[in-house]
Design an enzyme around this catalytic site. Structure first.
Site, mmCIF file in Angstrom:
data_model
loop_
_atom_site.group_PDB
_atom_site.id
_atom_site.type_symbol
_atom_site.label_atom_id
_atom_site.label_comp_id
_atom_site.label_asym_id
_atom_site.label_seq_id
_atom_site.Cartn_x
_atom_site.Cartn_y
_atom_site.Cartn_z
ATOM 1 N NE ARG A 117 -13.623 -7.276 -6.887
ATOM 2 C CZ ARG A 117 -12.777 -6.161 -6.711
ATOM 3 N NH1 ARG A 117 -11.844 -5.892 -7.887
ATOM 4 N NH2 ARG A 117 -12.740 -5.719 -5.720
ATOM 5 C CB THR A 118 -20.777 -9.649 -8.212
ATOM 6 O OG1 THR A 118 -19.678 -10.288 -7.363
ATOM 7 C CG2 THR A 118 -21.650 -10.659 -8.722
ATOM 8 C CE LYS A 130 -42.802 2.347 -0.869
ATOM 9 N NZ LYS A 130 -43.199 2.555 -2.600
ATOM 10 N NE ARG A 138 -23.580 -10.511 -2.981
ATOM 11 C CZ ARG A 138 -22.342 -10.800 -3.363
ATOM 12 N NH1 ARG A 138 -21.885 -11.300 -4.646
ATOM 13 N NH2 ARG A 138 -21.224 -10.556 -2.624
ATOM 14 C CG HIS A 176 -20.990 -15.760 -5.687
ATOM 15 N ND1 HIS A 176 -21.417 -15.483 -6.842
ATOM 16 C CD2 HIS A 176 -20.074 -14.756 -5.482
ATOM 17 C CE1 HIS A 176 -20.877 -14.196 -7.272
ATOM 18 N NE2 HIS A 176 -20.087 -14.131 -6.344
#
Lengths: 340, 340, 340
Positions: free
Chosen positions: A68-69, A96, A117, A145
């Site tokens: 959704r975000t 890596k 995120r 958030h």
């Protein structure tokens, strides 16, 4: 970059190039600015908005999945006329052994703005410090958030007041009662929202199953503000007084037993029957995805604000992207026109 | 939304906002409309087509991987001037217990049109009912895959007639013999195609290994239409009469033994030697990916229509997207021009 | 398609439609052409560059993950006004047994240009032969990674000369000393770079731990050119003579023991202390991701060219895409303007 509290305020030009890692960077004027800008963008024809960030590129970096975000930020950038490339943890150089700082610095060579995120608290600030480009926190672990908090406040204003009035969020929410329902202990969104509302003239009511109450870290912040707060045992007795219900997901596995879950869920599940006893126009918000805590018989009622909330989120993110990317300067425009 | 048989017909304006979940929604006039529109779009300069859906957003939702279909829809939207964001099952909220309906409703807040690939039959209709935006079925389990059927018919018309004549598909295919070859039992594409051709004036010939014949459910539908149908044992004896061969993938593991596979494969593998005995201009179609059933020595022959088929699919999907998104109304245009 | 050595030279129009699978396709004039074009594109306003490949589509096909290369190509295409769809191995039809050739041919039906990353040496050429559209090698196993070589040479020119002078790469690098440091045995990028520099007037110095020296296959090529080459044991004694250090990642697991790693790493780790003894303006390059071999205390120094190198790569890839896509012909433009 300015991460200090209140560093993002009412001077729109000063937002250009800034990162948003936490909601405390916005003072009240800054909050009003971004939401008023969201209102303005939604009121304009899409064709006109498409010209705002034409050709600009967003690096959408998700170290953990969040459909959704991610989709919301992508759609926001596309609606501004920009474009997007996505980086997922599975394909990233983090595997890596590259540091988050190096990844952010590299992506800043390709993109004009980064959205991150990340599962670790503080990751967004680390990336923002390393990157030469504005970096927006799309959730970092138990940390912040901020765009979710922005869209939640925006939704409350839209639902209760039809928009952002001249007096801003303060005027829109004055005297309103907002009830937070569900697992208030683990719900990151209700923590941010309660803290953000602490300095407005609102009444906060908490309804949570035993053991999942709002933590002291949040109630302490609220108690230092102008909002009132109280906890109650069940939703039914208070629903007639609430202008909005903010419902959060309750995970069955948080309960000691299935029996306990079944016994207590009546106090925090919202359904059409409950809403018949609610205040007229009471809005039901939910960060989604929902499971059982808002019954599907609510979906068709005007109270169901949770899908509108998605759309408000799109405009809030458009506003934020547009502010940190800034408008091209007159000089840029002139150079482009002359082909220099 | 109208899902009834024949609900998508010759009034292009009525397509705006509609979903396509199954091919039975299109009557003959509707089929001709979308294919004629595909012809028109491929005939226009790309720059002009780019203006058609400028700024519109497609949510490309794939709950199971399908590179070709996904890329084809993405390219179709990009060619119309729109943009795309992708959702894969691995990153979707379905993992958090969200219903398909909630996912569709949420994505409809961000996008102007949804494309859905899903392993469960009926999923596309469920999503289309929940979503406020047009939803196109890109294959739902053993259910429908209507854009594949559209592109297959479009390819037959292009290969046999060079386009869509004034009389539509009926005129393009009149009197043609189309041979379906391979595993006709499990091939979803040949089922849809046979049903779609049932009411045209064509002869259908089926060539399948024992045990993999065309199911009665399909032959029953065809027998109620105007097309003729017959089953034969081997391809070689009939290839001189066929205007098109529609070859499907045969999976070795469907056979009782490797020996049986080797013994029988000669009857349904198409190679250059076989095509030397074919009718002049006989077109070879295949939904791809192929493994052995069309030999690579066919690739260089003019008969090899399977890569052109990909390109026809692109235009068929462009036409479909363009119809359900609709043209902006005069009012929209005026508002945009005046900056309202 | 022309894969012969020197087939890509100074006639820009002849690049249209060509594939780049290996750096040997470029002669010196071709190398100068693409780098001069990169310079030109970076000097133009972004708005103007956005018009160059408007509406064109890139299929970005990565059979193994490589964030940086993938993002760089995506951003390059977006900066030219084009758009991108991505194909990852996990979602590709290769899993259904499709050959690389068929995949390339199919994607060429949807896209105007393909970029391919593949684990197998020679894969890019196979795809380029099959595809009707230009195909760019983004690394195929131990084979070629020509755009990395291009961006490395471009970075050397930018760092030492501020751009591409009238005399091209030859003039920019004349008399310069370039030191390659680290695991020179397994580093694909240093092999390509050394071979590409072999015919210029440069001095190459190699510093590698025992057992990880530059292979004979590379030194043999260099020995047939005009560049000088020598190997030394440690970096410190030669750093005062070097105009650039090209540092590669050293993987601890290549060493017999942790103790050996710790003992020898001083000879090839670059840090701020070492750079205080370096020639003024000595540039530090690294293909990234880095782990320990360039200390983070270098990041803030003007010597740190490795993040600028990312940006140079963006422009080198823009130039390459722009050349193989070509400019629309006058006729195309006229048809578009007349709506034909």
């Amino acid at each position: 970059m300015a991460f200090a509290p209140g560093s993002l305020s009412d001077d729109a030009a000063a937002w250009k190039g800034q990162s948003l890692v936490g909601v405390q960077q916005l003072d009240e004027a800054g909050l009003n600015l971004v939401l008023a800008h969201a209102e303005r963008l939604r009121g304009q024809p899409r064709d006109k908005v498409l010209a705002r960030q034409r050709g600009k590129i967003l690096a959408n970096v998700f170290y953990e999945p969040s459909t959704r975000t991610s989709c919301s930020f992508q759609a926001a950038m596309l609606r501004l006329g920009g474009s997007v490339f996505c980086v997922a943890e599975a394909t990233s150089s983090a595997k890596k052994g590259e540091t988050l700082e190096d990844t952010a610095r590299s992506l800043a060579c390709y993109a004009d703005v980064l959205v991150l995120r990340h599962p670790e608290s503080g990751a967004a600030k680390r990336a923002a410090v390393a990157s030469r480009k504005p970096t927006l926190n799309a959730g970092d672990g138990v940390g912040e958030h901020p765009t979710q908090a922005l869209l939640d406040v925006y939704t409350l204003c839209r639902e209760m007041c039809g928009g952002i009035p001249a007096g801003g969020v303060r005027a829109a929410l004055a005297g309103k009662t907002i009830c937070m329902v569900g697992d208030l202990k683990h719900g990151r969104t209700v923590h941010s929202l309660a803290k953000l509302l602490a300095n407005f003239d609102v009444a906060l009511v908490y309804v949570a199953p035993a053991g999942l109450e709002m933590p002291a870290a949040v109630t302490d912040v609220v108690s230092r503000g102008t909002a009132s707060q109280k906890s109650v045992d069940a939703l039914a007795p208070v629903v007639a007084d609430c202008d909005a219900l903010y419902v959060t997901r309750v995970q069955r596995e948080r309960f000691e037993s299935q029996a306990l879950y079944e016994r207590t869920k009546g106090s925090y599940v919202v359904d059409a029957a409950l809403l018949r006893t609610a205040k007229k126009g009471c809005a039901v918000l939910h960060p989604l995805p929902r499971v059982d805590e808002v019954a599907t018989d609510v979906d068709a009622l005007p109270n169901a604000a949770y899908f509108r909330q998605m759309e408000h989120g799109l405009y809030a993110r458009m506003a934020l992207l547009d502010l940190v990317l800034g408008r091209p300067s007159m000089l840029d425009g002139l150079r482009a026109a002359l082909g220099l």
